[in-house]
Design a protein around this motif. Structure first.
Motif, PDB file in Angstrom:
ATOM      1  N   CYS A   8      -1.613   3.352  -4.443  1.00 10.21           N
ATOM      2  CA  CYS A   8      -1.209   4.438  -3.563  1.00 10.21           C
ATOM      3  C   CYS A   8       0.283   4.692  -3.648  1.00 10.21           C
ATOM      4  N   LEU A   9       1.064   3.703  -4.022  1.00 13.15           N
ATOM      5  CA  LEU A   9       2.494   3.897  -4.123  1.00 13.15           C
ATOM      6  C   LEU A   9       3.019   3.027  -5.231  1.00 13.15           C
ATOM      7  N   LEU A  10       3.796   3.597  -6.090  1.00 14.60           N
ATOM      8  CA  LEU A  10       4.452   2.829  -7.138  1.00 14.60           C
ATOM      9  C   LEU A  10       5.918   3.134  -7.067  1.00 14.60           C
ATOM     10  N   VAL A  11       6.689   2.120  -6.872  1.00 19.36           N
ATOM     11  CA  VAL A  11       8.129   2.260  -6.915  1.00 19.36           C
ATOM     12  C   VAL A  11       8.596   1.376  -8.042  1.00 19.36           C
ATOM     13  N   SER A  12       9.361   1.924  -8.911  1.00 22.41           N
ATOM     14  CA  SER A  12       9.803   1.158 -10.052  1.00 22.41           C
ATOM     15  C   SER A  12      11.290   1.321 -10.199  1.00 22.41           C
ATOM     16  N   SER A  13      11.975   0.236 -10.456  1.00 23.69           N
ATOM     17  CA  SER A  13      13.415   0.300 -10.611  1.00 23.69           C
ATOM     18  C   SER A  13      13.826  -0.419 -11.875  1.00 23.69           C
ATOM     19  N   TRP A  86      -0.386   4.972   5.972  1.00 27.33           N
ATOM     20  CA  TRP A  86       0.925   5.613   6.056  1.00 27.33           C
ATOM     21  C   TRP A  86       1.888   4.793   6.908  1.00 27.33           C
ATOM     22  N   ILE A  87       1.379   4.043   7.860  1.00 30.21           N
ATOM     23  CA  ILE A  87       2.257   3.173   8.648  1.00 30.21           C
ATOM     24  C   ILE A  87       2.762   2.022   7.784  1.00 30.21           C
ATOM     25  N   SER A  88       1.904   1.483   6.927  1.00 31.60           N
ATOM     26  CA  SER A  88       2.335   0.427   6.010  1.00 31.60           C
ATOM     27  C   SER A  88       3.411   0.935   5.058  1.00 31.60           C
ATOM     28  N   ARG A  89       3.220   2.149   4.531  1.00 27.14           N
ATOM     29  CA  ARG A  89       4.225   2.715   3.620  1.00 27.14           C
ATOM     30  C   ARG A  89       5.527   2.998   4.366  1.00 27.14           C
ATOM     31  N   ALA A  90       5.440   3.447   5.615  1.00 31.52           N
ATOM     32  CA  ALA A  90       6.638   3.692   6.412  1.00 31.52           C
ATOM     33  C   ALA A  90       7.405   2.393   6.650  1.00 31.52           C
ATOM     34  N   THR A  91       6.691   1.309   6.857  1.00 27.21           N
ATOM     35  CA  THR A  91       7.326   0.007   7.056  1.00 27.21           C
ATOM     36  C   THR A  91       8.042  -0.440   5.788  1.00 27.21           C
ATOM     37  N   HIS A 101      10.102   2.110  13.891  1.00 27.74           N
ATOM     38  CA  HIS A 101      10.088   3.413  13.211  1.00 27.74           C
ATOM     39  C   HIS A 101       9.174   4.428  13.901  1.00 27.74           C
ATOM     40  N   LYS A 102       8.222   3.968  14.699  1.00 28.49           N
ATOM     41  CA  LYS A 102       7.387   4.814  15.566  1.00 28.49           C
ATOM     42  C   LYS A 102       6.618   5.917  14.836  1.00 28.49           C
ATOM     43  N   PHE A 103       6.350   5.744  13.567  1.00 28.95           N
ATOM     44  CA  PHE A 103       5.623   6.765  12.799  1.00 28.95           C
ATOM     45  C   PHE A 103       4.140   6.445  12.861  1.00 28.95           C
ATOM     46  N   LYS A 104       3.474   6.900  13.932  1.00 25.60           N
ATOM     47  CA  LYS A 104       2.075   6.527  14.112  1.00 25.60           C
ATOM     48  C   LYS A 104       1.121   7.705  14.157  1.00 25.60           C
ATOM     49  N   ARG A 105       1.613   8.912  13.927  1.00 26.44           N
ATOM     50  CA  ARG A 105       0.736  10.085  13.906  1.00 26.44           C
ATOM     51  C   ARG A 105       1.031  10.929  12.686  1.00 26.44           C
ATOM     52  N   ILE A 106      -0.001  11.246  11.923  1.00 24.62           N
ATOM     53  CA  ILE A 106       0.164  12.168  10.807  1.00 24.62           C
ATOM     54  C   ILE A 106       0.597  13.511  11.365  1.00 24.62           C
ATOM     55  N   GLY A 107       1.520  14.135  10.697  1.00 20.91           N
ATOM     56  CA  GLY A 107       2.026  15.416  11.151  1.00 20.91           C
ATOM     57  C   GLY A 107       3.313  15.299  11.943  1.00 20.91           C
ATOM     58  N   GLY A 133       3.340   8.621  -7.130  1.00 21.71           N
ATOM     59  CA  GLY A 133       2.140   8.497  -6.321  1.00 21.71           C
ATOM     60  C   GLY A 133       2.340   8.947  -4.896  1.00 21.71           C
ATOM     61  N   LYS A 134       1.547   8.398  -4.017  1.00 20.57           N
ATOM     62  CA  LYS A 134       1.480   8.846  -2.629  1.00 20.57           C
ATOM     63  C   LYS A 134       2.565   8.167  -1.797  1.00 20.57           C
ATOM     64  N   LEU A 135       3.378   8.964  -1.152  1.00 18.86           N
ATOM     65  CA  LEU A 135       4.299   8.443  -0.152  1.00 18.86           C
ATOM     66  C   LEU A 135       3.776   8.829   1.226  1.00 18.86           C
ATOM     67  N   GLY A 136       3.466  10.102   1.408  1.00 14.74           N
ATOM     68  CA  GLY A 136       2.749  10.558   2.597  1.00 14.74           C
ATOM     69  C   GLY A 136       3.424  10.287   3.914  1.00 14.74           C
ATOM     70  N   LEU A 137       4.737  10.429   3.982  1.00 16.59           N
ATOM     71  CA  LEU A 137       5.437  10.166   5.236  1.00 16.59           C
ATOM     72  C   LEU A 137       5.844  11.438   5.964  1.00 16.59           C
ATOM     73  N   ASN A 138       5.489  12.599   5.412  1.00 17.64           N
ATOM     74  CA  ASN A 138       5.827  13.861   6.046  1.00 17.64           C
ATOM     75  C   ASN A 138       7.320  13.905   6.362  1.00 17.64           C
ATOM     76  N   VAL A 139       8.118  13.518   5.374  1.00 16.87           N
ATOM     77  CA  VAL A 139       9.562  13.476   5.561  1.00 16.87           C
ATOM     78  C   VAL A 139      10.212  14.280   4.441  1.00 16.87           C
ATOM     79  N   GLU A 140      11.232  15.011   4.774  1.00 20.40           N
ATOM     80  CA  GLU A 140      12.001  15.730   3.760  1.00 20.40           C
ATOM     81  C   GLU A 140      13.015  14.756   3.193  1.00 20.40           C
TER      82      GLU A 140
END
Length: 180
Positions: A8-13, A86-91, A101-107, A133-140
């Motif tokens: 669902c998420l790949l971060v590579s550095s 999405w909460i796991s990814r936000a963490t 971080h209080k990100f517990k609702r999509i949207g 891949g998917k970040l899905g945090l509804n963040v700019e």
């Protein structure tokens, strides 16, 4: 039976040619002649503790991930604070627990300072940072601050792109290799 495990998420550095080394303590040392370590973070949710072959799964064969695990560092005590993806990814993104971080609702927008994300901190320490891949945090995202390479897509398992029908795992892999 063939199993497909969707990342669902790949971060590579990868380090930029290095005058610095990132140590386990997070300190940076100049001019010691050691290249920074490469970091490849594969983050997948909805896996149980023994999903990978290296973790003892008797059915699923994951030889490439098993080899990466043997050659690198494998964290065996990692767990999520919630089973919601999405909460796991936000963490992971913020380094903060849900209570902070209080990100517990999509949207709802996810409000974490852009210069405090795991990605921006890696960039600050001279790493080349990419996300696939998917970040899905509804963040700019401030992509210049956080990433050198960014390709996000979500909400599909199969998608026609041009003349080709892609599965999400194939697309993740192709894009990750393009970055690396």
């Amino acid at each position: 039976m063939k199993w497909i495990l969707a990342l669902c998420l790949l971060v590579s550095s990868q380090p930029i040619a290095g005058d610095y080394v990132l140590r386990g303590t997070g300190s940076m040392n100049e001019n010691d002649g050691v290249r920074p370590m490469n970091v490849l973070l594969l983050y997948a949710d909805d896996w149980r503790y023994n999903t990978l072959g290296v973790a003892g799964n008797p059915v699923v064969e994951t030889p490439v991930l098993d080899a990466l695990s043997r050659e690198g560092v494998r964290f065996t005590e990692n767990c999520v604070t919630t089973s919601i993806c999405w909460i796991s990814r936000a963490t992971l993104y913020s380094g903060q627990y849900l209570a902070r971080h209080k990100f517990k609702r999509i949207g709802k927008n996810f409000n974490v300072p852009q210069n405090e994300t795991v990605y921006s901190l890696m960039k600050k320490h001279k790493y080349t940072v990419g996300h696939v891949g998917k970040l899905g945090l509804n963040v700019e995202l401030n992509r210049r601050l956080n990433f050198d390479f960014y390709d996000e897509y979500e909400g599909w398992h199969w998608k026609r792109i041009g003349d080709r029908l892609w599965h999400i795992t194939e697309k993740n892999t192709a894009d990750a290799l393009r970055f690396l």
